[in-house]
Design a protein around this motif. Structure first.
Motif, PDB file in Angstrom:
ATOM      1  N   PRO A   9       9.602  -1.400 -44.955  1.00 29.04           N
ATOM      2  CA  PRO A   9       9.986   0.162 -45.108  1.00 29.04           C
ATOM      3  C   PRO A   9      11.444   0.219 -45.015  1.00 29.04           C
ATOM      4  O   PRO A   9      12.230  -0.386 -44.442  1.00 29.04           O
ATOM      5  CB  PRO A   9       9.229   0.715 -43.846  1.00 29.04           C
ATOM      6  N   LYS A  10      11.769   1.234 -45.975  1.00 24.04           N
ATOM      7  CA  LYS A  10      13.367   1.651 -45.518  1.00 24.04           C
ATOM      8  C   LYS A  10      13.287   2.912 -44.495  1.00 24.04           C
ATOM      9  O   LYS A  10      12.483   3.400 -44.263  1.00 24.04           O
ATOM     10  CB  LYS A  10      13.540   2.657 -47.132  1.00 24.04           C
ATOM     11  N   ILE A  11      14.444   2.939 -43.923  1.00 22.27           N
ATOM     12  CA  ILE A  11      14.558   3.613 -42.824  1.00 22.27           C
ATOM     13  C   ILE A  11      15.437   5.040 -43.358  1.00 22.27           C
ATOM     14  O   ILE A  11      16.581   4.877 -43.797  1.00 22.27           O
ATOM     15  CB  ILE A  11      15.657   2.955 -41.790  1.00 22.27           C
ATOM     16  N   LEU A  12      14.732   5.940 -43.010  1.00 26.01           N
ATOM     17  CA  LEU A  12      15.287   7.363 -43.688  1.00 26.01           C
ATOM     18  C   LEU A  12      16.130   7.983 -42.497  1.00 26.01           C
ATOM     19  O   LEU A  12      15.615   7.744 -41.376  1.00 26.01           O
ATOM     20  CB  LEU A  12      14.268   8.281 -43.953  1.00 26.01           C
ATOM     21  N   SER A  13      17.237   8.688 -42.932  1.00 28.78           N
ATOM     22  CA  SER A  13      17.816   9.348 -42.024  1.00 28.78           C
ATOM     23  C   SER A  13      17.212  10.635 -41.660  1.00 28.78           C
ATOM     24  O   SER A  13      16.382  11.146 -42.635  1.00 28.78           O
ATOM     25  CB  SER A  13      19.475   9.552 -42.432  1.00 28.78           C
ATOM     26  N   SER A  39      16.968  -2.115 -45.722  1.00 24.12           N
ATOM     27  CA  SER A  39      15.735  -2.783 -45.333  1.00 24.12           C
ATOM     28  C   SER A  39      16.458  -3.781 -44.130  1.00 24.12           C
ATOM     29  O   SER A  39      15.658  -3.755 -43.142  1.00 24.12           O
ATOM     30  CB  SER A  39      14.948  -3.448 -46.209  1.00 24.12           C
ATOM     31  N   SER A  40      17.546  -4.293 -44.397  1.00 30.22           N
ATOM     32  CA  SER A  40      18.019  -5.355 -43.583  1.00 30.22           C
ATOM     33  C   SER A  40      18.242  -4.754 -42.023  1.00 30.22           C
ATOM     34  O   SER A  40      18.337  -5.367 -41.023  1.00 30.22           O
ATOM     35  CB  SER A  40      19.184  -5.757 -43.872  1.00 30.22           C
ATOM     36  N   ALA A  41      18.366  -3.388 -41.888  1.00 27.19           N
ATOM     37  CA  ALA A  41      18.884  -2.764 -40.849  1.00 27.19           C
ATOM     38  C   ALA A  41      17.500  -2.634 -39.718  1.00 27.19           C
ATOM     39  O   ALA A  41      17.588  -2.717 -38.479  1.00 27.19           O
ATOM     40  CB  ALA A  41      19.083  -1.141 -40.809  1.00 27.19           C
ATOM     41  N   LEU A  42      16.455  -3.020 -40.283  1.00 31.30           N
ATOM     42  CA  LEU A  42      15.251  -3.319 -39.200  1.00 31.30           C
ATOM     43  C   LEU A  42      15.313  -4.652 -38.604  1.00 31.30           C
ATOM     44  O   LEU A  42      14.914  -4.539 -37.359  1.00 31.30           O
ATOM     45  CB  LEU A  42      13.968  -3.659 -40.358  1.00 31.30           C
ATOM     46  N   ASP A  43      16.306  -5.338 -39.020  1.00 32.70           N
ATOM     47  CA  ASP A  43      16.367  -6.567 -38.112  1.00 32.70           C
ATOM     48  C   ASP A  43      17.043  -6.341 -36.829  1.00 32.70           C
ATOM     49  O   ASP A  43      16.874  -6.847 -35.801  1.00 32.70           O
ATOM     50  CB  ASP A  43      16.870  -7.882 -38.950  1.00 32.70           C
ATOM     51  N   SER A  44      17.866  -5.453 -36.648  1.00 34.47           N
ATOM     52  CA  SER A  44      18.521  -4.984 -35.429  1.00 34.47           C
ATOM     53  C   SER A  44      17.695  -4.144 -34.499  1.00 34.47           C
ATOM     54  O   SER A  44      18.189  -3.883 -33.297  1.00 34.47           O
ATOM     55  CB  SER A  44      19.839  -4.380 -35.924  1.00 34.47           C
ATOM     56  N   VAL A  45      16.437  -3.596 -35.103  1.00 35.87           N
ATOM     57  CA  VAL A  45      16.108  -2.489 -34.422  1.00 35.87           C
ATOM     58  C   VAL A  45      14.554  -2.862 -33.854  1.00 35.87           C
ATOM     59  O   VAL A  45      13.639  -2.273 -33.051  1.00 35.87           O
ATOM     60  CB  VAL A  45      16.057  -1.056 -34.829  1.00 35.87           C
ATOM     61  N   PHE A  46      13.807  -3.849 -34.491  1.00 34.23           N
ATOM     62  CA  PHE A  46      12.625  -4.318 -34.412  1.00 34.23           C
ATOM     63  C   PHE A  46      12.552  -5.318 -33.550  1.00 34.23           C
ATOM     64  O   PHE A  46      12.987  -6.636 -33.769  1.00 34.23           O
ATOM     65  CB  PHE A  46      11.961  -4.720 -35.799  1.00 34.23           C
ATOM     66  N   PRO A  47      12.311  -5.161 -31.986  1.00 35.74           N
ATOM     67  CA  PRO A  47      12.159  -6.143 -31.072  1.00 35.74           C
ATOM     68  C   PRO A  47      10.929  -7.282 -31.562  1.00 35.74           C
ATOM     69  O   PRO A  47      10.074  -6.989 -32.134  1.00 35.74           O
ATOM     70  CB  PRO A  47      11.907  -5.711 -29.702  1.00 35.74           C
ATOM     71  N   ALA A  48      10.975  -8.506 -30.999  1.00 35.49           N
ATOM     72  CA  ALA A  48      10.120  -9.602 -31.386  1.00 35.49           C
ATOM     73  C   ALA A  48       8.920  -9.206 -30.553  1.00 35.49           C
ATOM     74  O   ALA A  48       7.759  -9.514 -31.054  1.00 35.49           O
ATOM     75  CB  ALA A  48      10.431 -10.958 -30.884  1.00 35.49           C
ATOM     76  N   SER A  49       8.725  -8.773 -29.230  1.00 38.01           N
ATOM     77  CA  SER A  49       7.821  -8.701 -28.291  1.00 38.01           C
ATOM     78  C   SER A  49       7.091  -7.162 -28.295  1.00 38.01           C
ATOM     79  O   SER A  49       7.695  -6.238 -28.276  1.00 38.01           O
ATOM     80  CB  SER A  49       7.977  -9.396 -27.092  1.00 38.01           C
ATOM     81  N   LEU A 121      13.585   4.815 -33.446  1.00 43.24           N
ATOM     82  CA  LEU A 121      13.725   5.593 -34.804  1.00 43.24           C
ATOM     83  C   LEU A 121      12.310   6.154 -34.618  1.00 43.24           C
ATOM     84  O   LEU A 121      11.457   6.188 -33.683  1.00 43.24           O
ATOM     85  CB  LEU A 121      13.359   4.520 -35.926  1.00 43.24           C
ATOM     86  N   THR A 122      12.277   7.474 -35.431  1.00 46.83           N
ATOM     87  CA  THR A 122      11.220   8.285 -35.508  1.00 46.83           C
ATOM     88  C   THR A 122      10.209   7.925 -36.403  1.00 46.83           C
ATOM     89  O   THR A 122      10.348   7.086 -37.405  1.00 46.83           O
ATOM     90  CB  THR A 122      11.547   9.830 -35.730  1.00 46.83           C
ATOM     91  N   LEU A 123       8.920   8.614 -36.197  1.00 47.89           N
ATOM     92  CA  LEU A 123       7.912   8.208 -37.409  1.00 47.89           C
ATOM     93  C   LEU A 123       8.421   8.529 -38.691  1.00 47.89           C
ATOM     94  O   LEU A 123       7.668   8.050 -39.514  1.00 47.89           O
ATOM     95  CB  LEU A 123       6.432   8.737 -36.574  1.00 47.89           C
ATOM     96  N   GLY A 124       8.733   9.645 -38.944  1.00 46.25           N
ATOM     97  CA  GLY A 124       9.436   9.980 -40.071  1.00 46.25           C
ATOM     98  C   GLY A 124      10.475   9.211 -40.700  1.00 46.25           C
ATOM     99  O   GLY A 124      10.436   8.871 -41.832  1.00 46.25           O
ATOM    100  N   GLN A 125      11.343   8.762 -39.748  1.00 51.03           N
ATOM    101  CA  GLN A 125      12.473   7.884 -40.253  1.00 51.03           C
ATOM    102  C   GLN A 125      11.645   6.605 -40.903  1.00 51.03           C
ATOM    103  O   GLN A 125      12.125   5.685 -41.982  1.00 51.03           O
ATOM    104  CB  GLN A 125      13.373   7.529 -39.482  1.00 51.03           C
ATOM    105  N   LEU A 126      10.499   5.993 -40.312  1.00 47.79           N
ATOM    106  CA  LEU A 126       9.967   4.713 -40.621  1.00 47.79           C
ATOM    107  C   LEU A 126       8.912   5.033 -41.639  1.00 47.79           C
ATOM    108  O   LEU A 126       8.274   4.066 -42.231  1.00 47.79           O
ATOM    109  CB  LEU A 126       9.260   4.323 -39.303  1.00 47.79           C
ATOM    110  N   ALA A 127       8.683   6.247 -42.228  1.00 48.91           N
ATOM    111  CA  ALA A 127       7.836   6.682 -43.145  1.00 48.91           C
ATOM    112  C   ALA A 127       6.143   6.234 -42.465  1.00 48.91           C
ATOM    113  O   ALA A 127       5.461   5.771 -43.301  1.00 48.91           O
ATOM    114  CB  ALA A 127       7.682   5.822 -44.415  1.00 48.91           C
ATOM    115  N   VAL A 128       6.251   6.152 -41.031  1.00 43.55           N
ATOM    116  CA  VAL A 128       4.826   6.159 -40.659  1.00 43.55           C
ATOM    117  C   VAL A 128       3.988   7.261 -40.746  1.00 43.55           C
ATOM    118  O   VAL A 128       2.719   7.269 -41.152  1.00 43.55           O
ATOM    119  CB  VAL A 128       4.670   5.839 -39.220  1.00 43.55           C
TER     120      VAL A 128
END
Length: 235
Positions: A9-13, A39-49, A121-128
């Protein structure tokens, strides 16, 4: 296997989330660039566990699922009005709400700023959650003293970021708690995973819309702490 719908997903502001004035803003600022993070910004905010919360939530649902199934059926067939709701009160509330009916945009505004349980991030930013995936229907049902009560059903389809997201149920629970706290009693909330976006879609949907399981989960203090953190960013 086909690529998951929302796997990257793209992260929306926050400024890019849908608002009532979005169309006017788009018209007045035609040609301006949207501030969407790569989309590469996800790597810095998505933890592995993500096992800790997942384990707590699944344990709660396993306990709740052991309750008598007949009680679940009765609850679904005959939802009761809240104890503090009287016939006259319902009538007065309905009259006031009819003047300014709640629409899809207002529902979206209530849930788009809920924080993701793992990421800043919020659910709106993640397009959840997305405005087109929110629907509102109105129907009437018999009430006491010969009156008919207008029942409004709110359906929200959520889109997990990955098809095997283990916290989809927790996210759905946060949305349900938020809406049930904010909407009048005559509103009936249903949360579902959008078709084709999760490998355990039917199981998650059953959990999210089972009153007994939801009630049992909301009695857990650790889980309530997580939900409070998710809702702390709501406007």
């Amino acid at each position: 296997m086909s690529e998951p719908i929302n796997a990257n997903p793209k992260i929306l502001s926050l400024e890019d989330l849908p608002t009532r004035d979005a169309e006017r803003e788009i018209t007045s600022s035609a040609g301006s660039k949207s501030s969407i993070l790569p989309s590469s910004a996800l790597d810095s905010v998505f933890p592995a566990s993500r096992s800790s919360l997942d384990e707590v939530y699944n344990t709660l649902f396993m306990i709740a699922s052991k309750k008598d199934e007949t009680e679940d059926a009765e609850m679904k067939e005959a939802p009761e009005l809240s104890s503090g709701e009287s016939d006259s009160g319902s009538s007065d509330d309905d009259e006031g709400e009819d003047e300014e009916p709640i629409d899809e945009q207002e529902i979206y505004d209530l849930i788009a700023t809920i924080s993701d349980p793992e990421h800043p991030l919020t659910l709106g930013q993640l397009a959840v959650v997305n405005k087109p995936d929110i629907s509102i229907t109105h129907s009437s049902s018999p009430a006491s003293r010969g009156r008919r009560q207008i029942i409004t059903r709110v359906n929200v389809d959520i889109t997990p970021t990955i098809t095997h997201c283990s916290l989809a149920t927790l996210i759905g629970l946060g949305i349900r708690v938020r809406l049930e706290r904010c909407l009048p009693p005559r509103y009936r909330v249903e949360i579902n995973v959008k078709k084709g976006t999760h490998q355990s879609e039917s199981q998650v949907n059953r959990q999210l819309n089972d009153k007994e399981r939801v009630a049992a989960a909301c009695e857990n203090q650790q889980l309530l702490g997580v939900l409070s953190g998710m809702l702390a960013t709501c406007k």
